[in-house]
Write a protein that holds these residues in place. Structure first.
Motif, PDB file in Angstrom:
ATOM      1  N   LEU A 174       3.952 -35.837  36.133  1.00  0.00           N
ATOM      2  CA  LEU A 174       4.952 -36.903  36.030  1.00  0.00           C
ATOM      3  C   LEU A 174       6.003 -36.758  37.126  1.00  0.00           C
ATOM      4  N   TRP A 175       6.518 -35.527  37.308  1.00  0.00           N
ATOM      5  CA  TRP A 175       7.506 -35.304  38.375  1.00  0.00           C
ATOM      6  C   TRP A 175       6.863 -35.412  39.749  1.00  0.00           C
ATOM      7  N   TRP A 176       5.688 -34.810  39.912  1.00  0.00           N
ATOM      8  CA  TRP A 176       5.084 -34.733  41.238  1.00  0.00           C
ATOM      9  C   TRP A 176       4.795 -36.113  41.796  1.00  0.00           C
ATOM     10  N   TYR A 177       4.269 -37.006  40.959  1.00  0.00           N
ATOM     11  CA  TYR A 177       3.892 -38.311  41.507  1.00  0.00           C
ATOM     12  C   TYR A 177       5.111 -39.157  41.846  1.00  0.00           C
ATOM     13  N   GLY A 178       6.059 -39.257  40.952  1.00  0.00           N
ATOM     14  CA  GLY A 178       7.172 -40.168  41.179  1.00  0.00           C
ATOM     15  C   GLY A 178       8.336 -39.584  41.933  1.00  0.00           C
ATOM     16  N   GLN A 179       8.485 -38.233  41.902  1.00  0.00           N
ATOM     17  CA  GLN A 179       9.597 -37.563  42.569  1.00  0.00           C
ATOM     18  C   GLN A 179      10.937 -38.193  42.168  1.00  0.00           C
ATOM     19  N   GLN A 180      11.090 -38.455  40.874  1.00  0.00           N
ATOM     20  CA  GLN A 180      12.318 -39.049  40.371  1.00  0.00           C
ATOM     21  C   GLN A 180      13.171 -37.999  39.681  1.00  0.00           C
ATOM     22  N   ASP A 181      14.488 -38.164  39.783  1.00  0.00           N
ATOM     23  CA  ASP A 181      15.416 -37.180  39.225  1.00  0.00           C
ATOM     24  C   ASP A 181      15.220 -37.002  37.725  1.00  0.00           C
ATOM     25  N   GLN A 182      14.983 -38.080  37.004  1.00  0.00           N
ATOM     26  CA  GLN A 182      14.850 -37.962  35.554  1.00  0.00           C
ATOM     27  C   GLN A 182      13.654 -37.099  35.173  1.00  0.00           C
ATOM     28  N   ASP A 183      12.588 -37.154  35.955  1.00  0.00           N
ATOM     29  CA  ASP A 183      11.416 -36.337  35.652  1.00  0.00           C
ATOM     30  C   ASP A 183      11.603 -34.896  36.109  1.00  0.00           C
ATOM     31  N   ARG A 184      12.393 -34.700  37.149  1.00  0.00           N
ATOM     32  CA  ARG A 184      12.759 -33.341  37.530  1.00  0.00           C
ATOM     33  C   ARG A 184      13.584 -32.690  36.430  1.00  0.00           C
ATOM     34  N   GLU A 185      14.468 -33.474  35.815  1.00  0.00           N
ATOM     35  CA  GLU A 185      15.266 -32.957  34.705  1.00  0.00           C
ATOM     36  C   GLU A 185      14.377 -32.597  33.521  1.00  0.00           C
ATOM     37  N   ARG A 186      13.361 -33.407  33.243  1.00  0.00           N
ATOM     38  CA  ARG A 186      12.418 -33.080  32.168  1.00  0.00           C
ATOM     39  C   ARG A 186      11.711 -31.761  32.464  1.00  0.00           C
ATOM     40  N   LEU A 187      11.284 -31.595  33.700  1.00  0.00           N
ATOM     41  CA  LEU A 187      10.567 -30.382  34.088  1.00  0.00           C
ATOM     42  C   LEU A 187      11.482 -29.168  34.034  1.00  0.00           C
ATOM     43  N   ASP A 188      12.718 -29.317  34.484  1.00  0.00           N
ATOM     44  CA  ASP A 188      13.668 -28.203  34.449  1.00  0.00           C
ATOM     45  C   ASP A 188      13.977 -27.790  33.012  1.00  0.00           C
ATOM     46  N   ALA A 189      14.095 -28.768  32.107  1.00  0.00           N
ATOM     47  CA  ALA A 189      14.333 -28.438  30.701  1.00  0.00           C
ATOM     48  C   ALA A 189      13.148 -27.682  30.123  1.00  0.00           C
ATOM     49  N   LEU A 190      11.953 -28.083  30.504  1.00  0.00           N
ATOM     50  CA  LEU A 190      10.749 -27.401  30.043  1.00  0.00           C
ATOM     51  C   LEU A 190      10.748 -25.945  30.499  1.00  0.00           C
ATOM     52  N   ALA A 191      11.115 -25.722  31.754  1.00  0.00           N
ATOM     53  CA  ALA A 191      11.150 -24.353  32.284  1.00  0.00           C
ATOM     54  C   ALA A 191      12.253 -23.533  31.619  1.00  0.00           C
ATOM     55  N   ARG A 192      13.401 -24.153  31.436  1.00  0.00           N
ATOM     56  CA  ARG A 192      14.561 -23.452  30.889  1.00  0.00           C
ATOM     57  C   ARG A 192      14.330 -23.022  29.445  1.00  0.00           C
ATOM     58  N   GLU A 193      13.624 -23.839  28.675  1.00  0.00           N
ATOM     59  CA  GLU A 193      13.463 -23.564  27.252  1.00  0.00           C
ATOM     60  C   GLU A 193      12.072 -23.038  26.894  1.00  0.00           C
ATOM     61  N   ALA A 194      11.237 -22.768  27.894  1.00  0.00           N
ATOM     62  CA  ALA A 194       9.843 -22.387  27.614  1.00  0.00           C
ATOM     63  C   ALA A 194       9.735 -21.134  26.760  1.00  0.00           C
TER      64      ALA A 194
END
Length: 655
Positions: free
Chosen positions: A407-427
């Motif tokens: 999702l982040w890789w294809y669109g390179q949008q900030d909102q999807d980067r935030e989703r990915l960062d939250a996933l990493a932070r709370e994994a």
């Protein structure tokens, strides 16, 4: 629609002037992996396929609709290896295997007119990875071009198959294909869903509201098993289901040849129909009746459809199908506006996350996740409910990072980067650790790769390549020890022994995640052509490493390990030429002097920056022996209309 920028008349030409003082370890490992894979695929071919036509050595019969995907999956990533730089004769071998297996499946009654007669798109998507890869590797082959168009036309309005209802914007059945909408789920289940299915038991009841059936053990009663089968036939075996979104890749693959507007219109219409349903319900539903109503066969519920939210895989299936549909629509539209379809299922489960232990999960789930998490499998990790049924959300598992990554890789949008960062932070586990595992999808190493791209894990390329080399050796040992005859082969056996590994090569050389296993097209931030040999992929001796990428730039390092041969390659923006390279930046050695034979130390050259406008999809790079170059490419993503890329012409002899 984005314009075409293909076939630029005078691509920018760059020559590397920086000598590699010592070969980078990652580059040596990468080229060794290419060499080992060349040995590995030949070994698998010789052991498991018929040299006459490439079919798999198999003497069994198949009595139901399942199985065609398993035959193709044995080779799912072989075309990808060729596109990355595998052996010249790998592509003709892959084509022979596809044609041989297709003839074999026709004889077994699973295919008609070279296409699956009718099955769900969770499995059809898996089967088609091999075909999509062949089309991308050699779009000039008229046989596969014609097949791509013929297969796609089966889903257009007015097709004799009748797969699509344009008035209600639905695919008319969960099982569909060359025979059209195929009623029910086949004799395997329509005639009775019994409890003696150890492979299906972990997923629970296909329908939770069948009278008299409240647990798996109830299916031991033949009358109740028959009742479940009838309900499955009448409810799961009719209407549209969200997993059919994977069919958009089939149509997009055909559109990539010559941009037939009928094909792009179907992709957008079908994807938008599901987006509108999701908007109305606030969630991504998984079922639509033949009347066009969500929940028609499930008492109005948005969940419960075949290969949907309740059974058998939940978000694993829905997340993949939504991503395939969204990315396909974005490719043909030339934007990232329809990624909302892919966000829906991920947000649905993420907002219900909790912390838990893998030890508390069923054994089948633990077996899948423990190798992926390694030592962290004993620690509390974030879990999301992956399925929902009449009793609520259930089946908690760690989030499948590949979907958030795509999702982040294809669109390179900030909102999807935030989703990915939250996933990493709370994994709850170490995202930088490289664990030695390989699952069926040959994915799962997205966390350490993402850590590397973020600058937090510089050792990832070497560690990941060592892991990939070990996986090849492991499968070669399994093949050497395999003494099963063709009448003893389990249909999944070939997948488990396939020694070709491409996840790490895809990440490192093209800057892309591994292809979505349930029917995704093989995308890339950058792709290469060997101009010396007139074919796609990295030239011999050349290693590539995408070191950084964001919404506007890509940094890739190219190294020529040869001591005697110059290599010339083309670097393209995107797998299908969709990204525009505006400017290239690199370093040169100004006015290099001849090496001093009297000097005891290695020379330390002075470096100076240089930039050049590209304003096209590609640039040519010449790598003299023992030289390297680090290119920072300024890019406009999805600025050009994507198209299958024709085989390059020879630029000069390699001798």
């Amino acid at each position: 629609m984005t314009p075409d920028h293909h076939g630029d008349p005078a691509p920018q030409r760059i020559t590397a002037t920086v000598r590699s003082a010592a070969p980078p370890v990652w580059a040596v490992l990468q080229r060794r992996l290419f060499d080992d894979l060349d040995t590995a695929w030949r070994t698998f071919r010789d052991r498991y396929t018929d040299p006459a036509d490439g079919r798999l050595r198999y003497t069994g019969r198949i009595e139901d609709r399942d199985g065609a995907d398993d035959f193709y999956e044995a080779f799912f990533n072989w075309p990808a290896l060729y596109l990355l730089g595998g052996a010249d004769d790998l592509l003709p071998a892959v084509k022979q295997h596809w044609e041989g297996v297709t003839a074999q499946l026709t004889e077994l009654g699973l295919s008609n007119d070279e296409f699956e007669r009718g099955y769900d798109w969770f499995h059809q998507g898996e089967a088609l990875l091999m075909f999509y890869g062949i089309c991308a590797a050699d779009p000039d082959d008229p046989r596969f071009r014609d097949r791509a168009l013929r297969f796609a036309h089966q889903y257009l309005p007015g097709s004799p198959t009748g797969n699509y209802d344009p008035a209600r914007r639905i695919v008319r059945s969960p099982h569909n294909g060359s025979d059209g909408p195929r009623p029910g789920l086949g004799p395997q289940w329509d005639d009775g869903f019994a409890e003696d299915q150890p492979g299906m038991r972990p997923y629970g009841l296909p329908l939770e509201d069948v009278p008299g059936i409240s647990s798996w053990n109830d299916l031991a009663d033949p009358e109740l098993a028959a009742r479940m089968g009838r309900h499955m036939r009448d409810r799961l075996g009719r209407g549209d289901t969200a997993v059919n979104l994977a069919a958009t890749a089939l149509v997009t693959n055909a559109w990539l040849y010559d941009h037939d507007p009928r094909l792009s219109a179907w992709v957008l219409d079908y994807v938008d129909a599901w987006r509108e349903r999701a908007e109305r319900h606030g969630v991504l539903p998984d079922n639509v009746g033949l009347s066009g109503e969500v929940g028609e066969y499930h008492d109005g519920r948005w969940f419960g459809g075949h290969y949907g939210w309740t059974w058998p895989h939940g978000v694993h299936t829905l997340g993949a199908a939504a991503l395939v549909g969204a990315v396909s629509a974005c490719l043909v539209a030339g934007d990232a506006d329809r990624l909302d379809l892919a966000r829906r299922p991920l947000d649905q489960v993420w907002k219900q996350r909790r912390t838990g232990l893998l030890a508390d999960l069923p054994a089948a789930q633990r077996g899948a996740w423990e190798p992926l998490l390694g030592e962290d499998a004993t620690r509390p990790v974030t879990l999301v409910p992956t399925r929902v049924g009449v009793h609520g959300w259930f089946d908690p598992q760690p989030p499948q990072t590949a979907y958030w990554t795509w999702l982040w890789w294809y669109g390179q949008q900030d909102q999807d980067r935030e989703r990915l960062d939250a996933l990493a932070r709370e994994a709850g586990y170490d995202w930088s650790a490289v664990h030695a595992f390989r699952n069926k999808e040959e994915a799962g190493h997205e966390p350490p790769w993402l850590s590397y791209l973020a600058g937090a894990d510089p050792a990832y390329p070497e560690q990941a390549l060592q892991m990939a080399l070990a996986q090849v050796r492991h499968r070669m040992a399994l093949i050497a020890a395999d003494d099963a005859g063709p009448d003893e082969i389990d249909l999944h056996w070939w997948q488990r022994l396939n020694p070709v590994v491409t996840e790490v090569l895809t990440q490192l050389t093209t800057g892309a995640p591994q292809t979505l296993y349930n029917g995704g097209l093989q995308l890339a931030r950058v792709r290469y052509d060997d101009l010396d040999r007139g074919r796609p992929g990295l030239p011999p001796d050349v290693a590539a490493l995408v070191e950084e990428l964001d919404a506007t730039t890509t940094t890739v390092r190219l190294v020529n390990l040869s001591l005697t041969r110059t290599r010339t390659l083309r670097v393209r923006g995107g797998a299908f030429g969709e990204h525009l390279i505006t400017t290239a930046h690199w370093q040169i050695t100004p006015a290099p002097e001849a090496p001093d034979a009297h000097a005891y130390g290695l020379p330390a050259p002075d470096l100076a920056p240089l930039s050049a406008a590209v304003d096209g999809n590609a640039l040519h790079v010449t790598l003299p022996p023992g030289h390297e170059i680090r290119l920072r490419l300024d890019m406009r993503l999805n600025a050009s209309r994507p198209r299958h890329q024709s085989t390059p012409t020879h630029s000069r002899s390699t001798r």
